[in-house]
Design an enzyme around this catalytic site. Sequence first.
Site, mmCIF file in Angstrom:
data_model
loop_
_atom_site.group_PDB
_atom_site.id
_atom_site.type_symbol
_atom_site.label_atom_id
_atom_site.label_comp_id
_atom_site.label_asym_id
_atom_site.label_seq_id
_atom_site.Cartn_x
_atom_site.Cartn_y
_atom_site.Cartn_z
ATOM 1 N N THR A 293 25.660 64.592 46.401
ATOM 2 C CA THR A 293 24.500 65.362 45.947
ATOM 3 C C THR A 293 24.499 65.327 44.419
ATOM 4 O O THR A 293 25.307 64.634 43.810
ATOM 5 C CB THR A 293 24.586 66.822 46.428
ATOM 6 O OG1 THR A 293 25.724 67.419 45.808
ATOM 7 C CG2 THR A 293 24.695 66.911 47.934
ATOM 8 N N MET B 221 34.631 55.808 39.072
ATOM 9 C CA MET B 221 34.927 56.929 38.186
ATOM 10 C C MET B 221 33.844 57.153 37.133
ATOM 11 O O MET B 221 34.131 57.271 35.939
ATOM 12 C CB MET B 221 36.306 56.704 37.532
ATOM 13 C CG MET B 221 37.423 56.493 38.539
ATOM 14 S SD MET B 221 37.566 57.811 39.785
ATOM 15 C CE MET B 221 38.512 59.006 38.850
ATOM 16 N N ARG B 222 32.606 57.188 37.581
ATOM 17 C CA ARG B 222 31.495 57.515 36.685
ATOM 18 C C ARG B 222 30.724 58.690 37.277
ATOM 19 O O ARG B 222 30.553 58.765 38.496
ATOM 20 C CB ARG B 222 30.517 56.327 36.562
ATOM 21 C CG ARG B 222 31.098 55.091 35.943
ATOM 22 C CD ARG B 222 31.387 55.241 34.485
ATOM 23 N NE ARG B 222 30.222 55.633 33.682
ATOM 24 C CZ ARG B 222 30.304 56.047 32.420
ATOM 25 N NH1 ARG B 222 31.474 56.159 31.828
ATOM 26 N NH2 ARG B 222 29.211 56.371 31.764
ATOM 27 N N GLU C 8 43.616 58.695 52.755
ATOM 28 C CA GLU C 8 42.279 58.264 52.326
ATOM 29 C C GLU C 8 41.879 56.980 53.042
ATOM 30 O O GLU C 8 40.750 56.832 53.511
ATOM 31 C CB GLU C 8 42.249 58.013 50.812
ATOM 32 C CG GLU C 8 42.375 59.261 49.962
ATOM 33 C CD GLU C 8 42.208 58.950 48.474
ATOM 34 O OE1 GLU C 8 41.280 58.214 48.104
ATOM 35 O OE2 GLU C 8 43.030 59.452 47.683
ATOM 36 N N ASN D 211 30.960 59.351 49.064
ATOM 37 C CA ASN D 211 32.078 59.333 48.119
ATOM 38 C C ASN D 211 33.358 59.770 48.825
ATOM 39 O O ASN D 211 33.317 60.498 49.813
ATOM 40 C CB ASN D 211 31.773 60.324 46.972
ATOM 41 C CG ASN D 211 32.868 60.343 45.925
ATOM 42 O OD1 ASN D 211 33.369 59.289 45.502
ATOM 43 N ND2 ASN D 211 33.269 61.531 45.492
ATOM 44 N N HIS E 198 36.890 61.819 47.751
ATOM 45 C CA HIS E 198 37.530 62.592 46.685
ATOM 46 C C HIS E 198 38.933 62.963 47.158
ATOM 47 O O HIS E 198 39.110 63.391 48.310
ATOM 48 C CB HIS E 198 36.706 63.841 46.375
ATOM 49 C CG HIS E 198 37.269 64.618 45.228
ATOM 50 N ND1 HIS E 198 37.170 64.173 43.921
ATOM 51 C CD2 HIS E 198 37.956 65.784 45.186
ATOM 52 C CE1 HIS E 198 37.766 65.039 43.127
ATOM 53 N NE2 HIS E 198 38.255 66.023 43.865
ATOM 54 N N SER F 86 41.963 50.122 46.421
ATOM 55 C CA SER F 86 42.675 50.149 47.710
ATOM 56 C C SER F 86 41.812 50.768 48.816
ATOM 57 O O SER F 86 41.912 50.373 49.978
ATOM 58 C CB SER F 86 44.012 50.886 47.580
ATOM 59 O OG SER F 86 43.828 52.265 47.391
ATOM 60 N N ASN F 87 40.953 51.716 48.461
ATOM 61 C CA ASN F 87 40.032 52.257 49.486
ATOM 62 C C ASN F 87 39.024 51.202 49.916
ATOM 63 O O ASN F 87 38.676 51.106 51.088
ATOM 64 C CB ASN F 87 39.321 53.513 48.965
ATOM 65 C CG ASN F 87 40.156 54.762 49.173
ATOM 66 O OD1 ASN F 87 40.325 55.222 50.296
ATOM 67 N ND2 ASN F 87 40.721 55.280 48.093
#
Length: 215
Positions: free
Chosen positions: A143, A92-93, A176, A109, A111, A16-17
Amino acid sequence: MSQSCRFVILISGRGSNMEAIVDALSGLQNAKVVAVMSNEPEAAGLAWAQEKGIATRTVCHRDYTSRESFDKALAKSIDGFNPDYVLLAGFMRILTPGFANQFEGRLINIHPSLLPAFPGLHTHRQALAFGVQWHGCTVHFVTHKLDHGPVIAQGIVPVHDGDTEAELARRVLAMEHQVYGQVACWLADGRVQQHVDGTVTVAGIHSRAFGPQLL
Ligand code: GAR
């Protein structure tokens, strides 16, 4: 940025993002999502991207014996699209330092918490358990450290008494979409600058905080 800014988006599931980013960038002449990639062949977001005519690739982590070999294959696939930015959108890695180095300054990213609070998984559960009254999301440069790095923007939402994890997740997710879509547009416009001291500024933007008017 005079030429078109090229984005690769990495997802692991629903996406969805990714949809929010693609929708936000669709209004710009100077931006293109050149590929959506997933480590999960069944990620629902891949089908959505394909329908939009965006190239998709799967690099399944289960086909590799180490994080390093998976990350190398993923990096090679990404490089094939020559992106200016790689956006992790529910990817999700845990990425290796080598991968983070290779894409330093171009790897971003989202979060689902107000970092540095609640890194890792189950952020909404953590927020409810802690009793915080404000929760939200963070878009940041990646990072070597998990869920850590210079903050580009944050979105805040209130936590209501009696909230369930699912209700809070829904409220944060809507935020988000707003924050990541806007950050993608700032990136496309070449307005996001990361400074040597690790801080970030966005040219022409006074506040990178999204959410209710506080003052
Ligand atoms: C989002 O809430 C995103 O912030 C989170 O996964 C969800 C993916 O949803 N990412 C992380 O937890 C990364 N640490 P989406 O696939 O619908 O965008």
